[in-house]
Design an enzyme around this catalytic site. Structure first.
Site, short mmCIF file in Angstrom:
data_model
loop_
_atom_site.label_atom_id
_atom_site.label_comp_id
_atom_site.label_asym_id
_atom_site.label_seq_id
_atom_site.Cartn_x
_atom_site.Cartn_y
_atom_site.Cartn_z
N HIS A 5 -36.95 4.33 -77.11
CA HIS A 5 -37.89 3.66 -78.02
C HIS A 5 -37.55 2.19 -78.21
CE1 HIS A 5 -40.85 3.51 -81.28
NE2 HIS A 5 -39.99 2.77 -81.93
N HIS B 165 -45.84 5.58 -84.08
CA HIS B 165 -44.92 6.34 -84.94
C HIS B 165 -45.27 7.82 -84.79
CE1 HIS B 165 -42.15 5.82 -88.60
NE2 HIS B 165 -41.65 5.09 -87.62
#
Length: 761
Positions: A65, A116
């Site tokens: 990420h 998210h």
């Protein structure tokens, strides 16, 4: 200030000195998501084993990420796109917290979309809420005032139990956080597909406005400058949160890792926004970074590596909500509503006074050095001593194997054009009603009514319009427009073309409102990079997006990659969400998407082809996915956008054609206005079904006063855009001559009833 650390914590502290004296100490590198070769590389960089705090920093910063280690090799091609926009230059681009572009009149706009996803599956409300909070702070860190948000969302089937679990919480989280901040939510998407079951996508976008001279960058320069942490206290929520959770595939029974999801406080964020903007106005900020993914690990290493290369911090000065946190936990915590600023010594008192005015806690935790090292101490003991660039920027780079999957040919040969289709008027009528009531095409008011779309008073267009539009300057009425789009089915059929179609649709949606498309941000959502078929999809999508941006002449300003979006062996549809931002000189001259008045001519722009593969009709009527997506003609898209700018002030409405084709566009324009229409399709397609439900790209409908129809036709001819007058607005029904008619009341009941019936409101 933090409470005094327990004596036993200090006694067992893993310091740099201890690490050097105990090289064989066993460390949990695998549990933190590192591969064995990555751990060995860290040891080579440091010339010793890492301390537990250093291991924590590297693990979160080298996660998928945060480091983009599987995607960097493909993302670098976006740097080949010319960095000029149709209005002016880019002021900040890829690599910054968010891209910044000149929109004229001394104004600049910053915008970015991020994911998210995994946290929102684990804890829907807080996962979605903190996704909004994080992207807002990215925009704030550029020196801009956030002015609007958007939320592209993807869910599993509407009737699935898990969708009923995650959807209400995600929508409430997006709305609750944004509403409390006082930011209008001006658009987005809500798409349903079985591949998102167990892996919903929560992408959040924010737009901010600044003057050119207000631009701030994330760098720590100036030996002796002070490093100040301000905002909320650091807690145990989100330890390893998105940085770890978004770098792992979910198994069939749920997340393989369930670290704490961040907990948001929008009221603290609102104070943080106003405090930070006042700090900017006071000129007391030399560098700034928000604390999002990877928390302090990210902020310290990125600020140091982007500046003079050195920083020294005292971790025990960090204000804590939980005094039992160990140094490595403090470094990994992704607690929200925090910022880090670099301040000249002479400005520290003024900085603190402004923070106190806004009741925002602020503490000097370190200073900029010229050592080229990031040094962090805990109660006087050194627990981190690393070259900051190795943490923030020089992580692993993987050239993952990728190949076109064996099943791709068979998928593309299974064309939807061969499926049984309606032919009689009654069958066409039934297909229309079924499609407008389908989860992907139905009215989304159940979702958008939970968002404040008009707070601040500058919203000009919002859902269900084609794009969101906000006024930037109250005197000149300069404004910006933003749209996000992606059809994952198209991307599955052909990821290269699918990414281009996503860009084309967002580009078109911005243009229908009367704005000139300027720049792109993207959020690239894919399955596991360890699957060569997924990496092929990703590589093709990046290549397609780059080639399309070059042809359209608009740069990619930044974005986000979200990988490992799959449950067990089931990857999501490849979903390269593309956001396009455009500028409009005067928002009062915008073109709405709803019909404007009765008795006006309806003009179809563009070419309709027999293109049904990947369409909403094939999905809803047959549960089918196969064939090739619609043809991409970027030259036609550019010509259409130019024509849509030409007809501003002449056209009374404009609406793009995409999912559901002409039938859906007519239904939406009629239902949004309460004005019916009668159309003839002979000039559109030989088969009325194709005319209504084909999803050919590069098309839009206009309405114009009858006495200006010839003017529009001349303008279209000058741009080389096919234009057909297909009917007239008026009445209380949608009628296709020679086929069927549907009263708007019946159409509205079908369109508006789906989400309330499924979700209980």
């Amino acid at each position: 200030m933090a409470d005094t650390a327990p004596a036993e914590t200090i006694a067992r502290l893993d310091t740099v000195a201890v690490a050097g004296a105990d090289p064989d100490h066993e460390q949990p590198w695998a549990e933190l998501g590192l591969k064995e070769d990555e751990y060995q590389r860290i040891r080579e960089i440091l010339g010793r084993r890492p301390t537990s705090s250093e291991l924590a920093m590297y693990s979160v910063m080298w996660s998928e990420h945060c480091s983009y280690k599987s995607s960097k090799v493909h993302l670098k091609q976006f740097g080949e796109i010319p960095q000029e926009t149709p209005v002016g230059k880019m002021l900040a681009g890829i690599g910054e917290n968010a891209g910044v572009i000149d929109i004229g009149q001394g104004y600049a706009v910053t915008f970015k979309v991020e994911s998210h996803n995994h946290p929102s599956y684990v804890e829907p409300y807080q996962g979605a809420a903190t996704g909004v909070g994080g992207i807002v702070r990215d925009i704030l860190a550029m020196g801009a005032r956030p002015v609007a948000v958007m939320d592209p969302l993807r869910f599993g089937p509407l009737d699935a139990d898990d969708t009923h679990r995650v959807l209400p919480g995600i929508v409430a989280g997006v709305g609750g956080y944004g509403n409390c901040l006082g930011l209008p939510n001006i658009g987005g998407e809500a798409v349903f597909d079985e591949t998102y079951l167990g892996n919903p996508l929560v992408n959040a976008l924010c737009v901010g406005v600044l003057k050119h001279e207000d631009l701030h960058l994330a760098k720590a320069s100036g030996n002796g400058n002070q490093v100040i942490l301000y905002g909320a206290r650091t807690g145990g929520d989100g330890i390893g949160g998105v940085s770890v959770l978004a770098s792992e595939t979910f198994d069939a029974d749920g997340p393989a890792k369930r670290p704490s999801v961040q907990v948001g406080d929008p009221f603290m964020e609102k104070l943080l926004i106003e405090c930070t903007l006042e700090l900017f106005r006071a000129g007391v900020v030399a560098g700034i970074q928000d604390l999002g993914g990877a928390g302090l690990s990210c902020a310290t290493s990125e600020l140091a590596s982007a500046g003079d290369g050195g920083m020294r911090c005292e971790l025990d000065r960090v204000p804590l909500r939980d005094s039992t946190l160990a140094p490595e936990e403090i470094l990994m915590s992704e607690s929200q509503e925090r910022m880090m600023a670099v301040v000249e010594p002479g400005d520290v008192d003024a900085f603190m006074e402004i923070c106190a005015k806004w009741d925002v806690e602020a503490v000097v935790i370190g200073e900029v050095t010229d050592t080229g090292r990031l040094e962090i101490t805990w109660h006087g003991e050194t627990v981190v001593d690393v070259p900051p660039r190795t943490v923030a920027h020089d992580g692993p780079v993987y050239e993952r194997p990728y190949r076109r999957p064996d099943w791709q040919d068979a998928l593309q040969e299974d064309r939807a054009e061969s499926l049984p289709r309606p032919s009689t008027g009654e069958e066409l009528r039934a297909a229309l009603l079924k499609l407008v009531a389908s989860p992907n095409l139905c009215d989304k008011s159940w979702i958008t009514d939970q968002y404040d779309r008009y707070v601040l008073g500058n919203t000009v267009l919002a859902q269900p319009a084609d794009s969101g539009m906000v006024r930037v300057d109250e005197e000149t009425h300069l404004g910006v427009s933003v749209a996000t789009d992606c059809n994952g089915r198209f991307a599955k059929l052909d990821p290269y073309a699918g990414a281009q179609l996503a860009l084309a649709e967002a580009y078109r949606n911005v243009a229908t409102g009367g704005a000139r498309p300027l720049a792109v941000s993207d959020c690239l959502n894919f399955g596991s990079p360890e699957d060569p078929a997924v990496m092929w999809q990703f590589a093709e999508a990046c290549r397609g997006l780059k080639d399309a941006c070059v042809e359209l002449g608009i740069p990619v300003t930044g974005g986000n990659v979200s990988l490992y979006n799959q449950t067990g062996e089931t990857a999501i549809l490849p979903t390269p969400v593309v956001a396009v931002l455009g500028v409009i000189d005067d928002v009062r001259r915008r073109t709405p998407s709803a019909f404007g008045a009765e008795g006006e001519a309806i003009v179809l722009l563009g070419t309709t082809r027999e293109e049904l593969s990947g369409s909403e009709w094939a999905h809803v009527e047959h549960g089918h996915l196969g064939g090739r997506p619609p043809v991409v003609d970027l030259g036609a898209e550019r010509a259409l956008a130019e024509l849509l700018a030409d007809v501003v002030g002449v056209a009374t409405s404009a609406h793009d054609l995409s999912d559901g084709g002409l039938a859906q566009a007519l239904a939406e324009a009629a239902l949004q206005s309460g004005i019916g229409a009668t159309v003839q399709l002979a000039d559109v397609a030989a088969d009325p079904f194709i005319g209504l439900f084909a999803e050919s790209a590069g098309r839009a409908i206009l309405t114009v006063p009858a006495d200006r129809l010839a003017e529009v036709e001349r303008l279209a001819a000058s741009r080389g855009v096919p234009a057909h007058s297909i009917g007239t607005t008026g009445g209380d029904a949608l009628t296709v001559d020679g086929a069927f008619g549907v009263p708007l009341s019946e159409l509205r009941a079908a369109w508006t009833g789906t989400l309330p019936a499924a979700l209980g409101r």
